[in-house]
Design a protein around this motif. Structure first.
Motif, short mmCIF file in Angstrom:
data_model
loop_
_atom_site.label_atom_id
_atom_site.label_comp_id
_atom_site.label_asym_id
_atom_site.label_seq_id
_atom_site.Cartn_x
_atom_site.Cartn_y
_atom_site.Cartn_z
N ALA A 193 0.81 -1.22 0.00
CA ALA A 193 0.00 0.00 0.00
C ALA A 193 0.84 1.27 0.00
O ALA A 193 0.30 2.36 -0.19
N THR A 194 2.15 1.15 0.19
CA THR A 194 2.98 2.34 0.29
C THR A 194 2.93 3.18 -0.98
O THR A 194 2.66 4.38 -0.94
N GLY A 195 3.15 2.55 -2.13
CA GLY A 195 3.12 3.27 -3.39
C GLY A 195 1.75 3.80 -3.75
O GLY A 195 1.60 4.98 -4.09
N PRO A 196 0.69 2.96 -3.71
CA PRO A 196 -0.64 3.44 -4.07
C PRO A 196 -1.11 4.65 -3.28
O PRO A 196 -1.64 5.60 -3.85
N SER A 197 -0.95 4.65 -1.98
CA SER A 197 -1.43 5.78 -1.19
C SER A 197 -0.67 7.05 -1.52
O SER A 197 -1.24 8.14 -1.57
N ARG A 198 0.64 6.91 -1.80
CA ARG A 198 1.44 8.07 -2.19
C ARG A 198 1.02 8.57 -3.57
O ARG A 198 0.80 9.77 -3.78
N ASP A 199 0.88 7.66 -4.52
CA ASP A 199 0.55 8.06 -5.88
C ASP A 199 -0.85 8.65 -5.98
O ASP A 199 -1.11 9.54 -6.79
N TRP A 200 -1.78 8.13 -5.15
CA TRP A 200 -3.13 8.69 -5.16
C TRP A 200 -3.11 10.15 -4.75
O TRP A 200 -3.83 10.97 -5.31
N LEU A 201 -2.25 10.49 -3.81
CA LEU A 201 -2.16 11.88 -3.36
C LEU A 201 -1.51 12.77 -4.41
O LEU A 201 -1.84 13.94 -4.53
N SER B 263 -11.30 8.97 -11.69
CA SER B 263 -12.61 9.63 -11.66
C SER B 263 -12.53 11.03 -11.06
O SER B 263 -13.51 11.76 -11.07
N ARG B 264 -11.37 11.37 -10.48
CA ARG B 264 -11.17 12.66 -9.81
C ARG B 264 -12.11 12.84 -8.62
O ARG B 264 -12.45 13.96 -8.24
N ASN B 265 -12.54 11.74 -8.04
CA ASN B 265 -13.42 11.78 -6.87
C ASN B 265 -12.56 11.59 -5.62
O ASN B 265 -12.25 10.48 -5.22
N VAL B 266 -12.17 12.70 -5.01
CA VAL B 266 -11.26 12.65 -3.86
C VAL B 266 -11.88 11.94 -2.66
O VAL B 266 -11.24 11.10 -2.03
N PRO B 267 -13.14 12.24 -2.28
CA PRO B 267 -13.73 11.52 -1.14
C PRO B 267 -13.76 10.01 -1.35
O PRO B 267 -13.54 9.24 -0.42
N LEU B 268 -14.05 9.57 -2.58
CA LEU B 268 -14.08 8.13 -2.84
C LEU B 268 -12.70 7.52 -2.67
O LEU B 268 -12.56 6.44 -2.08
N SER C 4 -3.16 9.42 5.32
CA SER C 4 -3.07 9.79 3.91
C SER C 4 -4.45 10.15 3.37
O SER C 4 -4.62 11.15 2.67
N GLY C 5 -5.44 9.32 3.69
CA GLY C 5 -6.80 9.61 3.25
C GLY C 5 -7.32 10.91 3.82
O GLY C 5 -7.95 11.71 3.11
N ARG C 6 -7.04 11.15 5.09
CA ARG C 6 -7.53 12.37 5.75
C ARG C 6 -6.87 13.61 5.16
O ARG C 6 -7.53 14.62 4.92
N HIS C 7 -5.57 13.55 4.91
CA HIS C 7 -4.88 14.71 4.33
C HIS C 7 -5.36 14.98 2.90
O HIS C 7 -5.48 16.14 2.49
N GLY C 8 -5.62 13.92 2.14
CA GLY C 8 -6.09 14.11 0.78
C GLY C 8 -7.52 14.59 0.72
O GLY C 8 -7.93 15.29 -0.21
N LEU C 9 -8.29 14.24 1.72
CA LEU C 9 -9.73 14.54 1.73
C LEU C 9 -10.01 16.03 1.79
O LEU C 9 -10.93 16.54 1.15
N ARG C 10 -9.28 16.73 2.60
CA ARG C 10 -9.42 18.18 2.75
C ARG C 10 -10.86 18.58 3.10
O ARG C 10 -11.40 19.56 2.59
N GLY C 11 -11.53 17.78 3.94
CA GLY C 11 -12.82 18.16 4.48
C GLY C 11 -13.99 18.11 3.53
O GLY C 11 -15.04 18.70 3.81
N SER C 12 -13.87 17.39 2.38
CA SER C 12 -14.95 17.42 1.40
C SER C 12 -16.06 16.40 1.66
O SER C 12 -17.04 16.37 0.95
N SER C 13 -15.93 15.57 2.69
CA SER C 13 -16.99 14.63 3.08
C SER C 13 -16.90 14.41 4.57
O SER C 13 -15.93 13.83 5.07
N ALA C 14 -17.92 14.87 5.29
CA ALA C 14 -17.91 14.71 6.75
C ALA C 14 -17.93 13.24 7.15
O ALA C 14 -17.27 12.83 8.11
N ALA C 15 -18.67 12.41 6.40
CA ALA C 15 -18.75 10.99 6.73
C ALA C 15 -17.41 10.30 6.54
O ALA C 15 -16.96 9.54 7.40
N ALA C 16 -16.75 10.58 5.41
CA ALA C 16 -15.44 9.98 5.16
C ALA C 16 -14.43 10.45 6.21
O ALA C 16 -13.60 9.67 6.68
N LEU C 17 -14.51 11.72 6.59
CA LEU C 17 -13.59 12.24 7.59
C LEU C 17 -13.82 11.57 8.94
O LEU C 17 -12.86 11.20 9.64
N ALA C 18 -15.08 11.41 9.33
CA ALA C 18 -15.39 10.73 10.59
C ALA C 18 -14.86 9.30 10.58
O ALA C 18 -14.33 8.81 11.59
#
Length: 448
Positions: free
Chosen positions: A128-136, A243-248, A275-289
Motif C-alpha cells: 500500500a505504500t506506493g498506491p497511497s502516495r501516488d493517489w495523493l 474519476s477525480r473523486n477525492v472523497p471516494l 493519507s486519506g484524511r490529508h487528501g480529503l481536505r474536508g470534502s466529506s464529513a462521513a469519510a472524515l469521521a
C-alpha cells in the motif's frame, strides 16, 4: 547458454541481501506459506543469478521477500523471474489507465475462475505504500481504446447495481453474493472501461467502477480473503483517482487502513488513514469521521492511548457535521451504528471500559433498529469484552450469547473472528462452566 539475471542481482544489492541471506529468507517464507517441500541455499540463488528460472511458487515468494526488504512492492517480472501473475500485478498501482483496466479485468477473471488459488494469495503489508502516495500526487489524462461509445445511461445502470450489492453486504455479510458481484463486474462493467467515452462519461464510469471494485474488496475482506481484498482495493483506488473523486479515494484508503490494522500492521493502518484524511481536505464529513475512527483504532493497537482518545473525539466532531442527503451512497453505512461500534473497540483497547461500553450499547441500539446483524455482532462482542475487563463474567457471557446469535445470521469472517477473540478473552477465567459453555457454542458456530 543462459543469460545472467542482472535484474535480480541489482535488487539483491538494493535490498542488501547476500545469496545465503536470500535463500534463508525464501525458505522461511515458503515454509510459512505451507510449501514445506521447498528447499534452497546459496547455490540455488547463484543458479538464479546465472539465468535459471525457479519454478512456481518460488518467483512470487522471492518477490515477497525482496518487497519486504526494500519497503515497497516488487514483482517477479521486475526481478527477471518471469511474467507476474494477475494476483501479483494487481498489487501495483499503475500510472497507465489502460494497464489498470487490464489489471482489474484480469483480477476479476482470476477471482471467479481460479478463486481457490487467489483466495490464498498473501496480504502484503508493504504493497500500500506506493498506491497511497501516488493517489495523493498523481494527475493523469489517458485516452481509452476505440469501440462503441459508453453512455451515461450505462453508468447509471452500474450505479443502481451498486446500491443492491451494498445492501447485501450490510445485511447479509461479505460472503453473501460476492462472486455474483464479481461475475457482474467481469461481464457488464470492466468491458465498459475499454470502450471510448466522453470526458464526463469516462469520469462517471471510473467512479462507478471504483465504487463496485471497492465493494468487491470490502466483501472479500469481510469474508476473510485478505489477499484478494487488498488487490481489489488497490485497483479501486486507482480508478477513484481516474474519476477525480477525492472523497471516494479517501474512502478506499479507509478500507485499506482497516484491513492493515486488523491484520496486525497498525503502523501501516495509521499511515493509510492519515493519507486519506490529508487528501480529503474536508470534502466529506462521513469519510472524515470514518478516517478519524480508523486512525483511533490503529493508535489504540499501537498503545498510544492519548492520541487514540483524541482521534475518537475528532471523529465524533466530524460525525456531527454529517448530512446524509449530502453524502454519496457508499458513505451511508458511516452512521451511529458503525461509528459507535468502532469507537467502542478503540476505547476497549486502550482500557477505558466504561466509555467503551457506552459506545457499544449505542451501536447495538442503532444496529438493532436497522436489523444489521453483522454490526450488532461486532458491537455485542465489544460490549462483552468490556464486561470481562470489569471481571463480570455473567454479563460477558450474556453479551457473548447475543454475539453468537447475530454472527450466525450473516456470512462474515469478521463476526466469527469477534467470537473467537471473545473466547480467547474468557480463557483467564479458567474452567468456569460459562466459559466452557460459550466455547462449545462457539465451536458449533464455527463448524456450521
Amino acid at each position: 547458454m543462459k543469460t545472467p539475471n542482472t535484474k535480480l542481482s541489482g535488487w539483491l544489492q538494493r535490498a542488501d541481501l547476500s545469496n545465503k541471506a536470500l535463500a534463508r529468507a525464501v525458505k522461511a517464507a515458503a515454509h510459512g506459506a505451507g510449501h514445506v517441500h521447498i528447499s534452497c541455499d546459496g547455490s540455488s540463488v547463484g543458479r538464479w543469478l546465472r539465468g535459471e528460472q525457479p519454478r512456481r511458487p518460488l518467483p512470487e515468494i522471492i518477490a515477497d521477500v525482496i518487497s519486504a526488504e526494500v519497503g515497497y512492492r516488487v514483482t517477479s517480472y521486475e526481478l527477471g523471474l518471469g511474467e507476474s501473475r494477475a494476483e501479483d500485478r494487481s498489487l501495483l498501482y499503475s500510472r497507465s489507465y489502460e494497464v489498470t483496466v487490464e489489471t482489474v479485468s484480469d483480477l476479476g477473471r482470476a477471482d471467479v475462475d481460479r478463486r481457490r488459488f487467489l483466495a490464498v494469495a498473501p496480504f502484503a503489508a508493504v504493497a500500500a505504500t506506493g498506491p497511497s502516495r501516488d493517489w495523493l500526487l498523481a494527475t493523469l489524462d489517458q485516452q481509452p481504446e476505440p469501440g462503441p461509445r459508453v453512455r451515461l445511461e450505462d453508468v447509471t445502470a452500474v450505479k443502481n447495481m451498486f446500491s443492491e450489492f451494498q445492501k447485501i453486504d450490510i445485511f447479509q455479510g461479505g460472503g453473501s453474493g460476492r462472486l455474483i458481484l464479481a461475475a457482474y463486474m467481469n461481464v457488464h462493467v470492466y468491458p465498459l472501461l475499454r470502450r471510448p467515452q466522453t470526458d464526463d462519461v469516462r469520469q462517471a464510469l471510473c467512479e462507478a467502477a471504483a465504487e463496485q471494485t471497492y465493494l468487491l474488496g470490502w466483501m472479500a475482506y469481510d469474508n476473510g480473503e485478505h489477499g484478494t481484498a487488498q488487490r481489489y482495493l488497490i485497483q479501486s483506488l486507482r480508478l477513484a483517482q481516474e474519476s477525480r473523486n477525492v472523497p471516494l479515494g479517501a474512502h478506499v484508503l479507509a478500507g485499506m487502513a482497516d484491513q492493515a490494522t486488523l491484520l496486525g500492521h497498525p503502523d501501516e493502518g495509521l499511515r493509510l488513514a492519515q493519507s486519506g484524511r490529508h487528501g480529503l481536505r474536508g470534502s466529506s464529513a462521513a469519510a472524515l469521521a470514518d478516517l478519524w475512527a480508523l486512525e483511533g483504532r490503529a493508535l489504540a493497537a499501537m498503545g498510544d492511548k492519548r492520541s487514540a482518545i483524541s482521534a475518537v473525539a475528532q471523529s465524533e466532531a466530524a460525525a456531527e457535521q454529517i448530512r446524509a442527503d449530502d453524502e454519496p451512497e457508499w458513505a451511508l453505512f458511516i452512521d451511529p451504528a458503525y461509528l459507535h461500534g468502532e469507537h467502542a473497540m478503540t476505547l476497549r483497547d486502550v482500557g477505558d471500559h466504561t466509555a467503551a461500553a457506552e459506545h457499544a450499547k449505542r451501536s447495538i441500539d442503532h444496529a438493532r433498529q436497522q436489523k444489521r446483524a453483522r454490526r450488532g455482532a461486532l458491537s455485542q462482542a465489544a460490549l462483552a469484552s468490556t464486561h470481562l475487563q470489569r471481571r463480570d463474567l455473567d454479563q460477558a457471557y450474556a453479551a457473548g450469547l447475543r454475539t453468537l446469535s447475530l454472527a450466525g445470521k450473516v456470512k462474515s469472517s469478521r463476526a466469527i473472528e469477534a467470537v473467537a477473540d471473545l473466547q480467547n478473552r474468557m480463557e483467564p477465567f479458567g474452567r468456569n462452566r460459562l466459559v466452557a459453555d460459550f466455547a462449545e457454542r462457539a465451536r458449533l458456530l464455527t463448524a456450521a
